[in-house]
Design a protein around this motif. Structure first.
Motif, PDB file in Angstrom:
ATOM      1  N   ASP A  58       0.743  -1.794  -0.225  1.00 41.03           N
ATOM      2  CA  ASP A  58      -0.290   0.141  -0.386  1.00 41.03           C
ATOM      3  C   ASP A  58       0.803   1.239  -0.199  1.00 41.03           C
ATOM      4  OD1 ASP A  58      -2.367  -0.756   0.120  1.00 41.03           O
ATOM      5  OD2 ASP A  58      -2.093  -1.039   2.327  1.00 41.03           O
ATOM      6  N   ASP A  59       1.811   0.938   0.256  1.00 41.29           N
ATOM      7  CA  ASP A  59       2.914   2.592   0.717  1.00 41.29           C
ATOM      8  C   ASP A  59       3.212   2.555  -0.484  1.00 41.29           C
ATOM      9  OD1 ASP A  59       1.782   2.510   3.460  1.00 41.29           O
ATOM     10  OD2 ASP A  59       3.690   1.873   4.605  1.00 41.29           O
ATOM     11  N   LEU A  60       4.027   1.696  -0.739  1.00 39.49           N
ATOM     12  CA  LEU A  60       4.703   1.618  -2.080  1.00 39.49           C
ATOM     13  C   LEU A  60       3.800   2.637  -3.311  1.00 39.49           C
ATOM     14  CD1 LEU A  60       7.373   1.654  -3.891  1.00 39.49           C
ATOM     15  CD2 LEU A  60       6.727  -0.759  -4.476  1.00 39.49           C
ATOM     16  N   VAL A  61       2.388   2.194  -3.414  1.00 44.28           N
ATOM     17  CA  VAL A  61       1.889   2.577  -4.502  1.00 44.28           C
ATOM     18  C   VAL A  61       1.321   4.017  -3.991  1.00 44.28           C
ATOM     19  CG1 VAL A  61      -0.746   1.958  -5.185  1.00 44.28           C
ATOM     20  CG2 VAL A  61       0.840   0.056  -5.100  1.00 44.28           C
ATOM     21  N   ALA A  62       0.932   3.994  -2.486  1.00 41.59           N
ATOM     22  CA  ALA A  62       0.660   5.442  -2.721  1.00 41.59           C
ATOM     23  C   ALA A  62       1.316   6.301  -2.626  1.00 41.59           C
ATOM     24  CB  ALA A  62       0.147   5.866  -1.070  1.00 41.59           C
ATOM     25  N   VAL A  63       3.033   6.601  -2.692  1.00 43.26           N
ATOM     26  CA  VAL A  63       3.981   7.221  -2.861  1.00 43.26           C
ATOM     27  C   VAL A  63       3.922   7.579  -4.791  1.00 43.26           C
ATOM     28  CG1 VAL A  63       6.911   7.210  -2.898  1.00 43.26           C
ATOM     29  CG2 VAL A  63       5.412   6.798  -1.211  1.00 43.26           C
ATOM     30  N   LEU A  64       3.684   6.159  -5.328  1.00 42.51           N
ATOM     31  CA  LEU A  64       4.230   6.273  -6.734  1.00 42.51           C
ATOM     32  C   LEU A  64       2.958   6.868  -6.873  1.00 42.51           C
ATOM     33  CD1 LEU A  64       4.896   2.577  -7.484  1.00 42.51           C
ATOM     34  CD2 LEU A  64       6.148   4.286  -8.038  1.00 42.51           C
ATOM     35  N   GLU A  65       1.938   7.211  -6.693  1.00 41.00           N
ATOM     36  CA  GLU A  65       0.973   8.137  -7.079  1.00 41.00           C
ATOM     37  C   GLU A  65       1.046   9.629  -7.067  1.00 41.00           C
ATOM     38  OE1 GLU A  65      -2.671   6.632  -5.451  1.00 41.00           O
ATOM     39  OE2 GLU A  65      -2.515   3.866  -6.614  1.00 41.00           O
ATOM     40  N   ALA A  66       2.002   9.627  -5.633  1.00 42.85           N
ATOM     41  CA  ALA A  66       1.720  11.506  -5.577  1.00 42.85           C
ATOM     42  C   ALA A  66       2.457  11.571  -5.654  1.00 42.85           C
ATOM     43  CB  ALA A  66       1.954  10.566  -3.734  1.00 42.85           C
ATOM     44  N   THR A  67       4.402  10.719  -6.340  1.00 47.50           N
ATOM     45  CA  THR A  67       5.496  11.345  -7.062  1.00 47.50           C
ATOM     46  C   THR A  67       5.020  11.360  -8.473  1.00 47.50           C
ATOM     47  OG1 THR A  67       6.613   9.591  -6.624  1.00 47.50           O
ATOM     48  CG2 THR A  67       6.488  10.594  -4.684  1.00 47.50           C
ATOM     49  N   LEU A  68       4.743  10.294  -8.757  1.00 51.43           N
ATOM     50  CA  LEU A  68       4.552  10.410  -9.973  1.00 51.43           C
ATOM     51  C   LEU A  68       3.249  11.001 -11.470  1.00 51.43           C
ATOM     52  CD1 LEU A  68       5.963   7.012 -10.589  1.00 51.43           C
ATOM     53  CD2 LEU A  68       8.064   8.858 -11.376  1.00 51.43           C
ATOM     54  N   PRO A  69       3.686  11.823 -12.008  1.00 49.66           N
ATOM     55  CA  PRO A  69       2.655  12.206 -12.793  1.00 49.66           C
ATOM     56  C   PRO A  69       2.065  10.913 -13.462  1.00 49.66           C
ATOM     57  CG  PRO A  69       4.783  13.590 -13.955  1.00 49.66           C
ATOM     58  CD  PRO A  69       4.794  12.420 -12.014  1.00 49.66           C
ATOM     59  N   PRO A  70       0.140  11.255 -14.194  1.00 49.44           N
ATOM     60  CA  PRO A  70      -0.033  10.454 -15.203  1.00 49.44           C
ATOM     61  C   PRO A  70       0.597  10.237 -16.309  1.00 49.44           C
ATOM     62  CG  PRO A  70      -1.831  12.013 -14.044  1.00 49.44           C
ATOM     63  CD  PRO A  70      -0.657  12.688 -13.854  1.00 49.44           C
ATOM     64  N   GLY A  71       1.114   8.783 -16.345  1.00 47.40           N
ATOM     65  CA  GLY A  71       1.858   8.112 -18.070  1.00 47.40           C
ATOM     66  C   GLY A  71       3.576   8.234 -17.670  1.00 47.40           C
ATOM     67  N   ARG A  72       4.077   8.510 -16.687  1.00 49.54           N
ATOM     68  CA  ARG A  72       4.914   9.096 -16.491  1.00 49.54           C
ATOM     69  C   ARG A  72       5.281   7.848 -15.172  1.00 49.54           C
ATOM     70  NH1 ARG A  72       9.666  13.345 -13.837  1.00 49.54           N
ATOM     71  NH2 ARG A  72      10.929  12.712 -14.827  1.00 49.54           N
ATOM     72  N   ARG A  73       6.503   6.890 -15.652  1.00 50.34           N
ATOM     73  CA  ARG A  73       7.031   5.297 -15.327  1.00 50.34           C
ATOM     74  C   ARG A  73       8.016   5.633 -14.733  1.00 50.34           C
ATOM     75  NH1 ARG A  73       6.228  -0.153 -18.093  1.00 50.34           N
ATOM     76  NH2 ARG A  73       7.691   1.536 -19.594  1.00 50.34           N
ATOM     77  N   ALA A  74       8.655   5.432 -13.728  1.00 52.73           N
ATOM     78  CA  ALA A  74      10.317   4.620 -12.911  1.00 52.73           C
ATOM     79  C   ALA A  74      10.821   3.471 -12.762  1.00 52.73           C
ATOM     80  CB  ALA A  74       9.773   4.934 -11.856  1.00 52.73           C
ATOM     81  N   VAL A  75      11.763   3.159 -12.534  1.00 57.03           N
ATOM     82  CA  VAL A  75      12.309   2.531 -12.451  1.00 57.03           C
ATOM     83  C   VAL A  75      12.534   1.818 -11.047  1.00 57.03           C
ATOM     84  CG1 VAL A  75      14.735   0.777 -12.175  1.00 57.03           C
ATOM     85  CG2 VAL A  75      14.136   1.785 -14.832  1.00 57.03           C
ATOM     86  N   LEU A  76      11.968   1.174 -10.689  1.00 53.36           N
ATOM     87  CA  LEU A  76      12.326   0.423  -8.866  1.00 53.36           C
ATOM     88  C   LEU A  76      12.605  -0.807  -8.608  1.00 53.36           C
ATOM     89  CD1 LEU A  76       8.344  -0.215  -8.887  1.00 53.36           C
ATOM     90  CD2 LEU A  76       8.985   2.270  -9.254  1.00 53.36           C
TER      91      LEU A  76
END
Length: 372
Positions: free
Chosen positions: A98-116
């Motif tokens: 839950d925490d990881l998904v929340a951080v991703l949603e809060a820090t990455l704008p729609p359409g942007r992806r990251a290497v985790l």
């Protein structure tokens, strides 16, 4: 919020973030997060998840290596660093996900992806969240660093006892212990080096790790230790369908190389296992250049900025084309001028055609070109 432990200057000192923020997880837990590097949607994005008893400070050398040309996101797992300890029931692999998904949603704008990239418990966090749509939509690739999915107690080699059963029992007692670690002393530094690092770790590396580990509250250490005792994430590995690299130190006593080999065998798209000779469990601090290099290579090959144009996204500029196509065809066949409202959806079609595959001989596009 607690302040992070005082750290020495140089590569181990936490860099100043571009922005601090507080992320609220699904159960209301508040998480400290930081953004580093350029705020450029074209720059590759990287998210780093730390391990048990660590904090954002643990990633300082890797953040420094990447933040010049990557957007780097780090956060404190609940109860660690500047993230408050969870309440009753707040310790679980589901909470980590839950925490990881929340951080991703809060820090990455729609359409942007990251290497985790996840180290130790951070890697387990990635595995725990593998099936979440919020992760799948935002993960360009992943790095599992010095981690395992199951049998942590059985495979650990921290306590050098011959009997596997007795060794496992001692490891269980250590993981779930609330005993205070006490002040940092020459003896405690030697213990940290032995348990978590390779024999060649330099004193500065040992000192910074000791400071980070000792800063973790003992109740939090014990709470997450109990989760790790019987963690079982093997079934989740197959859901990490993005390109995934595995890193391990050959002298890792906490998660020995057999964990890395097991992960590689179960990952649907393993890009390779990087074994770092003579290094222990704290690979991102022991050799930040090697770990950052694996992350950088994944970002370069698989992306970590905007999401690649899929068919639906690539055809977005053609919105309304299919509806207008019939009207345009009829007008052309009748020799009539195509109405302006019919041509409107085709604005920008010429530019869009340069970036995607489109249908040849579209009469609506021909109508636009004839009236241009």
């Amino acid at each position: 919020m607690r302040r992070p432990p005082a750290l020495p200057s140089g590569p181990y000192a936490p860099p100043v973030p571009v922005r601090d923020l507080t992320v609220v997880s699904a159960d209301g837990s508040r998480l400290h997060a930081e953004l580093h590097g350029p705020d450029d949607t074209g720059a590759p994005a990287v998210l780093l998840a730390h391990g048990w008893t660590c904090s954002t400070a643990f990633w300082a050398p890797v953040v420094r290596a990447l933040s010049a040309d990557h957007r780097v996101i780090v956060y404190d797992q609940r109860g660690h660093g500047r993230s408050p300890a969870p309440g009753p029931g707040g310790y679980s692999t589901n909470a980590l996900a839950d925490d990881l998904v929340a951080v991703l949603e809060a820090t990455l704008p729609p359409g942007r992806r990251a290497v985790l990239a996840g180290h130790s418990m951070g890697g387990m966090t990635l595995m725990a969240a593998a099936g979440r749509p919020g992760l799948r939509e935002r993960a360009a690739a992943a790095v599992l660093c010095s981690t395992g999915a199951s049998r942590l107690v059985d495979r650990s080699r921290v306590v050098p006892l011959r009997s596997p059963r007795v060794r496992a029992r001692v490891h269980r007692a250590l993981l779930g212990s609330r005993a205070p670690l006490g002040p940092i002393t020459p003896l405690s530094r030697r213990l940290v080096r032995y348990a978590t690092m390779g024999p060649g770790a330099d004193p500065a590396t040992v000192d910074v790790c000791a400071r980070i580990l000792h800063a973790c509250p003992r109740a939090v250490r014990a709470g997450w230790g109990r989760v790790l005792l019987d963690i079982e994430l093997d079934a989740r590995i197959g859901e990490l369908t993005m390109p995934t690299a595995v890193i391990v130190g050959t002298a890792d006593r906490l998660t020995p190389p057999e964990h890395a080999q097991a992960l590689a065998a179960l990952l649907p798209h393993c890009t390779g296992v990087t074994e770092l000779p003579g290094l222990g469990h704290m690979t991102p601090v022991e050799d930040p250049g090697a770990v950052a290099g694996v992350i950088r290579a994944l970002a370069e090959e698989y992306g970590g900025g905007r999401e690649p144009r899929g068919e639906a996204e690539a055809r977005a500029p053609f919105g309304g084309v299919r509806e207008a196509r019939g009207e345009a065809r009829e007008a052309l066949e009748d020799g009539r001028e195509v109405p302006a409202d019919v041509l409107a959806p085709f604005e920008g079609v010429r530019e869009a055609r340069a970036a995607t595959v489109t249908e040849a001989g579209d009469p609506a596009v021909e109508a636009k070109e004839q009236t241009a």
